[in-house]
Design a protein around this motif. Structure first.
Motif, PDB file in Angstrom:
ATOM      1  N   PRO A  57       4.010   0.021 -14.788  1.00  0.00           N
ATOM      2  CA  PRO A  57       4.913   0.551 -13.753  1.00  0.00           C
ATOM      3  C   PRO A  57       5.238   2.015 -14.024  1.00  0.00           C
ATOM      4  O   PRO A  57       5.604   2.372 -15.137  1.00  0.00           O
ATOM      5  CB  PRO A  57       6.162  -0.326 -13.892  1.00  0.00           C
ATOM      6  N   PRO A  59       7.728   4.987 -12.693  1.00  0.00           N
ATOM      7  CA  PRO A  59       8.949   5.057 -11.875  1.00  0.00           C
ATOM      8  C   PRO A  59       8.863   6.077 -10.739  1.00  0.00           C
ATOM      9  O   PRO A  59       8.243   7.134 -10.870  1.00  0.00           O
ATOM     10  CB  PRO A  59      10.035   5.472 -12.887  1.00  0.00           C
ATOM     11  N   ARG A  66      11.209   1.889  -6.383  1.00  0.00           N
ATOM     12  CA  ARG A  66      11.488   2.070  -7.812  1.00  0.00           C
ATOM     13  C   ARG A  66      10.269   2.369  -8.681  1.00  0.00           C
ATOM     14  O   ARG A  66      10.381   3.050  -9.671  1.00  0.00           O
ATOM     15  CB  ARG A  66      12.232   0.862  -8.398  1.00  0.00           C
ATOM     16  N   TYR A  67       9.140   1.835  -8.339  1.00  0.00           N
ATOM     17  CA  TYR A  67       7.971   2.105  -9.179  1.00  0.00           C
ATOM     18  C   TYR A  67       6.697   1.850  -8.387  1.00  0.00           C
ATOM     19  O   TYR A  67       6.696   1.117  -7.399  1.00  0.00           O
ATOM     20  CB  TYR A  67       7.959   1.219 -10.439  1.00  0.00           C
ATOM     21  N   GLY A  85       0.926   7.724  -9.255  1.00  0.00           N
ATOM     22  CA  GLY A  85       2.367   7.972  -9.297  1.00  0.00           C
ATOM     23  C   GLY A  85       2.670   9.331  -8.691  1.00  0.00           C
ATOM     24  O   GLY A  85       1.767  10.051  -8.265  1.00  0.00           O
ATOM     25  N   ALA A  91       7.329  10.641 -14.387  1.00  0.00           N
ATOM     26  CA  ALA A  91       6.220   9.739 -14.063  1.00  0.00           C
ATOM     27  C   ALA A  91       5.083   9.941 -15.064  1.00  0.00           C
ATOM     28  O   ALA A  91       4.500   8.969 -15.564  1.00  0.00           O
ATOM     29  CB  ALA A  91       5.735   9.988 -12.643  1.00  0.00           C
ATOM     30  N   HIS A 280       3.126  -2.102  -5.253  1.00  0.00           N
ATOM     31  CA  HIS A 280       4.577  -2.151  -5.437  1.00  0.00           C
ATOM     32  C   HIS A 280       4.990  -3.614  -5.552  1.00  0.00           C
ATOM     33  O   HIS A 280       4.217  -4.522  -5.247  1.00  0.00           O
ATOM     34  CB  HIS A 280       5.316  -1.529  -4.249  1.00  0.00           C
TER      35      HIS A 280
END
Ligand SMILES: [Zn+2]
Ligand SMILES: [Zn+2]
Length: 380
Positions: A57, A59, A66-67, A85, A91, A280
């Motif tokens: 994940p 962020p 959220r991620y 990301g 990140a 996600h």
């Protein structure tokens, strides 16, 4: 229906995250059956999906999603990533520490397969390439949007303004809505891809049997990837377990994005899938049930649009303001409002192409039921 916390947060944050990512404010029924709010779910750690395949994940600050889940494929040559990301220091360091937990280093990354050009998937890819020399891949339909969207957006902004006027946006909202996606440009390193993956292309990831599946709709060049050996579907934002992806109508979206999206759902139907790996939320196993839920969601929206038009012609803006969302129309602002109207137009366009509704040439344009549809409804 009472708006739920999840939807409210989702709306609040995506309005600052912008740029076509995302997810319009959900209609109230979209997530009813799906349990707890995402905002309350525990933040996931690095997870082993299969031997040699990891979920990391990364962020997304100030965003209710959220991620983004970056999937890491281990190979003899080094790791390959799916998605990247946002281009932020946080990140990048989260990705770095995720990779070291897996036992590799960002400098060893060989390739980054980006599912689509939204900032949370593609924004960081350039920085990874700089650190490692990895290739970056995209579908050509998304690659060709980069220049107008991120490098020189002035022309695109003019076209967005014209579209908003035609949709019936009030004068005082034109400028803020036109520029609603601009803040997010800072989160993208607008690099060009090294590899273009068409539908059916097989990216070179040694030891893994990956095939790209072109699934336009959420973005014109969205790609899902099927991993045949483990029967895994990497679904990007096309199919998420709980959220309905925003299908925006905007100048870069093509003539019928929702029609494309619905066809792209059907396209995944034939695959044997043990597990779906979305970008996600969380992994899930029953792809076909989820595909049907998404189709049903849009059928319900079509019904809603037709019911509003049966009362008489409306602008797209009016129709959007009469539709059911997770919060009241007055509380939907900025990018979320643009996404909501854009999604409404996507439904109208699909209905127009099916001959159910029609639109005039005005500014704002008025939508109405086509004569055949109106006659049919009167007969009932
Ligand atoms: Zn997206
Ligand atoms: Zn996303």
């Amino acid at each position: 229906m009472r708006p739920r916390l999840h939807d409210l947060r989702s709306s609040a944050v995506t309005s600052t995250s912008g740029s076509g990512h995302g997810h319009a404010p959900a209609p109230p029924h979209a997530q009813r059956a799906r349990g707890a709010a995402a905002a309350n779910d525990p933040f996931p750690g690095v997870e082993k999906v299969r031997p040699g395949l990891w979920s990391v994940p990364v962020p997304l600050p100030n965003n209710s999603l959220r991620y983004v889940l970056v999937y890491v494929f281990e190979t003899d040559r080094g790791p390959y990533l799916m998605d990247a990301g946002w281009n932020t220091d946080d990140a990048f360091s989260a990705l770095q520490s995720g990779l070291s937990e897996v036992g590799c280093d960002v400098a060893d990354v060989q390739g980054v397969m980006v599912t689509h050009i939204h900032p949370d998937h593609y924004g960081l890819a350039g920085r990874i390439r700089e650190a490692s020399g990895a290739w970056i891949s995209l579908h050509p339909a998304d690659a060709e949007l980069i220049h107008d969207r991120y490098d020189e957006p002035d022309d695109l902004l003019q076209r967005v303004a014209a579209a908003l006027r035609r949709m019936g946006a009030p004068t005082e909202e034109l400028e803020p809505l036109q520029n609603a996606a601009m803040p997010v440009r800072a989160l993208v390193d607008p690099v060009l891809p090294d590899v273009l993956l068409e539908d059916g292309a097989r990216p070179e990831v040694p030891g893994w049997d990956l095939t790209a599946i072109w699934t336009p709709g959420h973005s014109p060049g969205h790609l899902c990837f099927y991993e045949a050996r483990n029967e895994l579907m990497l679904s990007g934002d096309h199919v998420l377990p709980r959220i309905t992806p925003n299908i925006p109508f905007h100048p870069q979206a093509g003539a019928n994005p929702l029609g494309d999206f619905l066809k792209s759902l059907d396209k995944l139907e034939p695959y044997d899938v043990h597990e779906v790996l979305p970008a996600h939320e969380y992994r899930f196993d029953d792809l076909r049930t989820r595909l049907e839920e998404l189709r049903q969601h849009h059928r319900d929206r079509f019904t809603e649009v037709i019911a509003i038009l049966s009362e008489g012609p409306h602008t797209a803006w009016d129709i959007a303001s009469h539709m059911r969302w997770s919060r009241s129309w007055d509380d939907i602002a900025g990018f979320m409002r643009r996404a909501a109207v854009g999604e409404t137009v996507s439904h109208l366009r699909a209905l127009e192409i099916d001959g159910v509704v029609q639109v005039d040439d005005g500014e704002p344009a008025l939508w109405s039921l086509s004569e055949g549809t109106a006659a049919q409804r009167n007969k009932r």
